[in-house]
Structures are given as structure tokens and as C-alpha cells.
Design a protein around this motif. Structure first.
Motif, PDB file in Angstrom:
ATOM      1  N   ALA A   2       0.699   9.313   4.624  1.00  0.00           N
ATOM      2  CA  ALA A   2       1.273  10.349   3.774  1.00  0.00           C
ATOM      3  C   ALA A   2       2.429  11.052   4.471  1.00  0.00           C
ATOM      4  N   ARG A   3       2.262  11.377   5.760  1.00  0.00           N
ATOM      5  CA  ARG A   3       3.344  12.025   6.508  1.00  0.00           C
ATOM      6  C   ARG A   3       4.567  11.118   6.602  1.00  0.00           C
ATOM      7  N   PHE A   4       4.322   9.837   6.831  1.00  0.00           N
ATOM      8  CA  PHE A   4       5.431   8.894   6.956  1.00  0.00           C
ATOM      9  C   PHE A   4       6.219   8.811   5.647  1.00  0.00           C
ATOM     10  N   PHE A   5       5.526   8.643   4.532  1.00  0.00           N
ATOM     11  CA  PHE A   5       6.229   8.502   3.252  1.00  0.00           C
ATOM     12  C   PHE A   5       6.885   9.815   2.826  1.00  0.00           C
ATOM     13  N   ALA A   6       6.297  10.943   3.212  1.00  0.00           N
ATOM     14  CA  ALA A   6       6.914  12.229   2.882  1.00  0.00           C
ATOM     15  C   ALA A   6       8.254  12.394   3.581  1.00  0.00           C
ATOM     16  N   GLY A   7       8.444  11.711   4.688  1.00  0.00           N
ATOM     17  CA  GLY A   7       9.698  11.803   5.425  1.00  0.00           C
ATOM     18  C   GLY A   7      10.758  10.819   4.976  1.00  0.00           C
ATOM     19  N   LEU A   8      10.456   9.982   3.982  1.00  0.00           N
ATOM     20  CA  LEU A   8      11.415   8.998   3.490  1.00  0.00           C
ATOM     21  C   LEU A   8      12.147   9.524   2.266  1.00  0.00           C
ATOM     22  N   HIS A  51      12.945   2.519  12.621  1.00  0.00           N
ATOM     23  CA  HIS A  51      11.647   3.102  12.958  1.00  0.00           C
ATOM     24  C   HIS A  51      10.518   2.229  12.395  1.00  0.00           C
ATOM     25  N   PRO A  52       9.473   1.966  13.184  1.00  0.00           N
ATOM     26  CA  PRO A  52       8.367   1.133  12.684  1.00  0.00           C
ATOM     27  C   PRO A  52       7.589   1.842  11.588  1.00  0.00           C
ATOM     28  N   VAL A  53       7.066   1.050  10.681  1.00  0.00           N
ATOM     29  CA  VAL A  53       6.205   1.608   9.631  1.00  0.00           C
ATOM     30  C   VAL A  53       4.801   1.788  10.212  1.00  0.00           C
ATOM     31  N   PRO A  54       3.974   2.651   9.610  1.00  0.00           N
ATOM     32  CA  PRO A  54       2.599   2.796  10.115  1.00  0.00           C
ATOM     33  C   PRO A  54       1.799   1.526   9.875  1.00  0.00           C
ATOM     34  N   PRO A  55       0.801   1.241  10.713  1.00  0.00           N
ATOM     35  CA  PRO A  55      -0.042   0.065  10.479  1.00  0.00           C
ATOM     36  C   PRO A  55      -0.692   0.122   9.094  1.00  0.00           C
ATOM     37  N   ASP A 114      10.128  -2.702  -2.703  1.00  0.00           N
ATOM     38  CA  ASP A 114      10.686  -4.010  -3.059  1.00  0.00           C
ATOM     39  C   ASP A 114      10.343  -5.084  -2.034  1.00  0.00           C
ATOM     40  N   GLY A 115      10.299  -4.690  -0.768  1.00  0.00           N
ATOM     41  CA  GLY A 115      10.089  -5.687   0.272  1.00  0.00           C
ATOM     42  C   GLY A 115       8.641  -6.013   0.561  1.00  0.00           C
ATOM     43  N   TYR A 116       7.737  -5.023   0.329  1.00  0.00           N
ATOM     44  CA  TYR A 116       6.336  -5.205   0.716  1.00  0.00           C
ATOM     45  C   TYR A 116       5.390  -4.639  -0.359  1.00  0.00           C
ATOM     46  N   PRO A 117       5.539  -5.086  -1.588  1.00  0.00           N
ATOM     47  CA  PRO A 117       4.752  -4.461  -2.664  1.00  0.00           C
ATOM     48  C   PRO A 117       3.247  -4.612  -2.512  1.00  0.00           C
ATOM     49  N   LEU A 118       2.783  -5.746  -1.984  1.00  0.00           N
ATOM     50  CA  LEU A 118       1.342  -5.974  -1.874  1.00  0.00           C
ATOM     51  C   LEU A 118       0.719  -5.197  -0.717  1.00  0.00           C
ATOM     52  N   VAL A 119       1.549  -4.571   0.106  1.00  0.00           N
ATOM     53  CA  VAL A 119       1.050  -3.668   1.133  1.00  0.00           C
ATOM     54  C   VAL A 119       1.173  -2.225   0.664  1.00  0.00           C
ATOM     55  N   VAL A 120       2.375  -1.830   0.247  1.00  0.00           N
ATOM     56  CA  VAL A 120       2.607  -0.450  -0.182  1.00  0.00           C
ATOM     57  C   VAL A 120       1.684  -0.068  -1.339  1.00  0.00           C
ATOM     58  N   GLY A 121       1.443  -0.991  -2.252  1.00  0.00           N
ATOM     59  CA  GLY A 121       0.610  -0.696  -3.414  1.00  0.00           C
ATOM     60  C   GLY A 121      -0.850  -0.456  -3.094  1.00  0.00           C
ATOM     61  N   ASN A 122      -1.257  -0.773  -1.862  1.00  0.00           N
ATOM     62  CA  ASN A 122      -2.658  -0.606  -1.478  1.00  0.00           C
ATOM     63  C   ASN A 122      -2.846   0.352  -0.306  1.00  0.00           C
ATOM     64  N   LEU A 123      -1.784   1.055   0.075  1.00  0.00           N
ATOM     65  CA  LEU A 123      -1.860   1.956   1.217  1.00  0.00           C
ATOM     66  C   LEU A 123      -2.361   3.333   0.790  1.00  0.00           C
ATOM     67  N   ASP A 124      -3.521   3.719   1.286  1.00  0.00           N
ATOM     68  CA  ASP A 124      -4.003   5.070   1.054  1.00  0.00           C
ATOM     69  C   ASP A 124      -3.063   6.061   1.733  1.00  0.00           C
ATOM     70  N   GLY A 125      -2.671   7.083   0.988  1.00  0.00           N
ATOM     71  CA  GLY A 125      -1.722   8.065   1.499  1.00  0.00           C
ATOM     72  C   GLY A 125      -0.363   7.948   0.856  1.00  0.00           C
TER      73      GLY A 125
END
Length: 411
Positions: free
Chosen positions: A80-86, A67-71, A96-107
Motif C-alpha cells: 500500500a505504501r509503495f503504490f501510494a507513492g506512485l 526502484h525495485p517493486v515490493p516482493p 499493463d506490464g504485470y496484470p496477473l501480479v498487480v491484480g492479486n496484490l493485497d494492499g
């Protein structure tokens, strides 16, 4: 208008110089004062490889179990909905794979962002460490890389809660003190010029850095109201002006910063009320953002302000209470408070005509002393941050700044 350093009108009361010339002379005073009173220029390095750009490119192709991740620019509620489902393992793979993106994602939940940013800091530290040994770089660039490497290592220390981190250019970073997810009240430090990852914390002159300000405020809040669940964010999340120059005298960077400040305050977790503590040029950012801040921002406090790009509180178009303070020895009082053609930041927030609630800052020393323990300004900031408005000390020595606030004895 009486502008320091300009000649007084003639005895007949008429100034023979055209109004435009008088304004230009006043603006010249702005630059002279800035050049001689503390906004010193510093080099802001570009530094390192474009880590975040590379990370964003990889994130755009990422999948979780097909499943694609949100933009990366998706609304916080979508993220928030996407991460709540993980589950935990799926979240860990993204961290681990995308720390510089996940660490700055609101939600994304704060605890997940903290883990991601620790990994992002380690990535950036390794890059800067390699640059510090690269003989193809100038000695100055190698020295800067060494400083950045040490800063990133410090930010990745035990128990640090880094809410946002981007090493691009001078860098952007935000750190949380307290439990953000459970806080009833959140305070945000919005700093001024010469703020980047290198100046985010300091060993010397600690209270001139966002981390020092936030630590001091959080400590004062805990001392004043130990049972109140509070959190403080040191926010260097916008590109601030560097030293003397046009950027410090205009609102261009404040406009960009205001967009990011609105995003921060809108997407903080929970339903905690928010107070902004805006120092120096940070008050320009807060002034520009004011009309778009969410209603959860209940208080905007400016200290040592050159102006908020408004002529009065009404022009800010905010439901938040607006507070202002300035130490009598603060050099920024001598900067002409005007705005013309985009230069200058408008009326003085501590002028009674501006309409702000005026706070005492007794014992604060000059432009950088507002967050020092034992000052009236620091005590007042802690009271506002915890909602103890009834004990706020007004600059006027009476109860004027507390009037009309629910829960105070003056209400």
C-alpha cells in the motif's frame, strides 16, 4: 450417538461392536451419502500455460524508474505504501506490464486491481482460445479450453469488479458487488465443493454459484437498507474439493483455504466490519480460519454445514458472532457429524449444544436454496450483512438468536 443407517444397540443397551468399528461404519455412511445426494465429481482442468508463474518471475525483476517493486508476498501495508507513492502513469505501467501480479496484490487499491485483472483475464482468454484450436490436444481438452475462454471473456465484461484472478489449475477468482473502498459493511461469500473459475458463475441454477449468491445477497441488502453502504464479495479464492472423495471429507483443503481467507479479511481496504457467509464445505473453511480472523470479522454465518471442525462455538476461539441455519430438507443433515483421524468435520452447528445463534431458513429448498430471494435465510443474511440484527428471524420462533446483541431491543 445415533448414526443413520447403523444397527441399533442390543436390547441390553450395549453395542457389542468396538467403538472404532462404529466410527468407521459412520464414516462409510458419509461417503455413501455424498455419493448419492449431490456432491458430484467434476473434471478440474489444469488448463493453459503457467501465466501467473511467468508473471511472478518477471515481477521479481521489475523496476519503477530504477526502484525495485515490493516482493509479491510482501505485507499489504508495504504494498500500500509503495503504490501510494506512485503517480497514475507509473501505476498504469505496472498494470499493463504485470496484470496477473498487480491484480492479486493485497494492499493495491481496489480500482487498480480491477483494471489489472481485466487485462489478466484478456491474457488468459487468448491463451485458452489458442488451446481450443490446438489439434495436438484431445477433443475434451479443446472443449474445456473453449469453456474457459468464454468464462474469462464473461468475467472481463463491462462494469465487472474482479478483485482477484489466477488462471492456474482450476483457477481462483473473486468479484466485488458495490463500492468496496467506501463500504461500511462487507459481506464475503465462502462457497463449497466444486467451485472454480468455470462454476464461479452459472446461467442455469444461478444461485448455486458464488456470483449468483453474491448478487442475490447484495440485491437483498440494497432493498433492505438502501442508505447503508455495503459491498459483497463472491470469493472463490481457495482450491475447493472436487466432488466425492477424501478431500471433501477432510480438512486439508480447508486449512489451505483458511490461510487465504484470513489474508482477504485482514487486508480489505478501510475499516468496514465483515460478515462471512459460509456454505457447505465453505463452513469448514470458516471454522478452521475462525481463531485467526481479525476482529473486524463480526459475524460468521454457516448454511448447510457438514461441520466446522469444532465441537462447539467456544472451540472456534473467535470474537465473531456465530450463526447457523439448515433447511429441513437439506440432505447434509444425514451426514454423521463427527471427526476422527482427520475424517469428518465434527459437531453439527445447528445442534443447540453447539452454541450457535440459530436462524430460520423457511422456504429455502434443500442444500442449494439458501440464497434464493423470498426465503427466510436470504432475508436473515441481508439483515446480518447490513447490521439490522433486531429483525433477524430465529429458527426457534422466539428472540433467542438475537439476545445480547448491541442495538437490538433484546439487549
Amino acid at each position: 450417538m445415533n448414526v443413520p443407517g447403523l444397527a441399533h444397540p442390543t436390547a441390553l443397551g450395549a453395542d457389542p461392536r468396538p467403538a472404532a468399528l462404529r466410527v468407521l461404519l459412520a464414516l462409510a455412511v458419509v461417503f455413501i451419502l455424498l455419493a448419492t445426494t449431490g456432491w458430484t465429481a467434476v473434471h478440474r482442468p489444469e488448463g493453459g500455460t503457467p501465466l501467473r508463474t511467468t508473471a511472478l518471475g518477471a515481477w521479481a525483476k521489475a523496476r519503477v524508474d530504477g526502484h525495485p517493486v515490493p516482493p509479491a508476498n510482501a505485507p499489504a501495508r508495504t504494498v500500500a505504501r509503495f503504490f501510494a507513492g506512485l503517480d497514475g502513469a507509473q501505476q498504469a505501467r505496472l498494470v499493463d506490464g504485470y496484470p496477473l501480479v498487480v491484480g492479486n496484490l493485497d494492499g493495491v487499491p481496489p480500482a487498480v486491481r480491477y483494471r489489472a485483472n481485466l487485462k489478466g483475464l484478456e491474457q488468459a482468454r487468448r491463451v485458452e482460445e489458442a488451446r481450443s484450436r490446438d489439434v495436438a490436444l484431445t477433443p475434451a481438452d479443446r472443449a474445456t479450453a473453449t469453456r474457459r475462454s468464454h468464462r474469462f471473456a464473461s468475467l472481463a465484461g463491462p462494469n465487472r469488479q474482479i478483485l482477484a484472478f489466477d488462471p492456474t489449475g482450476g483457477g481462483r477468482v473473486a468479484e466485488v458487488f458495490g463500492d468496496l473502498a467506501r463500504a461500511e459493511r462487507v459481506s464475503v461469500i465462502v462457497p463449497g465443493v466444486d467451485t472454480d473459475v468455470l462454476t464461479f458463475e452459472r446461467t442455469q441454477r444461478r444461485l448455486t454459484s458464488p456470483v449468483g449468491m453474491a448478487e442475490s445477497l447484495y440485491g437483498a441488502q440494497r432493498a433492505a437498507e438502501p442508505d447503508r453502504r455495503t459491498a459483497v464479495i463472491a470469493w472463490a479464492g481457495y482450491t475447493a474439493p472436487t466432488g466425492v472423495g477424501m478431500d471433501a471429507a477432510t480438512g486439508r483443503m480447508a486449512v489451505d483455504g483458511a490461510v487465504l481467507l484470513k489474508a482477504l479479511t485482514t487486508t480489505l481496504p478501510g475499516d468496514a466490519s465483515v460478515a462471512l457467509f459460509c456454505h457447505s464445505y465453505g463452513s469448514v473453511v470458516c471454522g478452521v480460519a475462525a481463531h485467526e480472523l481479525p476482529r473486524r470479522v463480526t459475524d460468521v454465518v454457516v448454511a448447510g454445514s457438514p461441520g466446522m471442525r469444532a465441537e462447539n462455538v467456544t472451540e472456534l476461539h473467535t470474537s465473531a458472532r456465530v450463526w447457523a441455519t439448515r433447511d429441513e430438507g437439506d440432505w447434509i443433515a444425514d451426514v454423521p457429524h463427527l471427526e476422527v483421524g482427520g475424517l469428518g468435520h465434527g459437531a453439527d452447528p445447528v445442534d443447540p449444544a453447539f452454541g450457535a445463534r440459530l436462524l430460520s431458513s423457511a422456504r429455502a429448498k434443500s442444500h442449494t436454496g439458501y440464497f434464493a430471494p423470498g426465503t427466510d435465510s436470504m432475508d436473515n443474511f441481508a439483515r446480518i450483512g447490513t447490521g439490522a440484527f433486531g429483525s433477524v428471524v430465529c429458527a426457534t420462533g422466539d428472540d433467542a438468536c438475537r439476545r445480547g446483541i448491541s442495538g437490538t431491543e433484546q439487549d
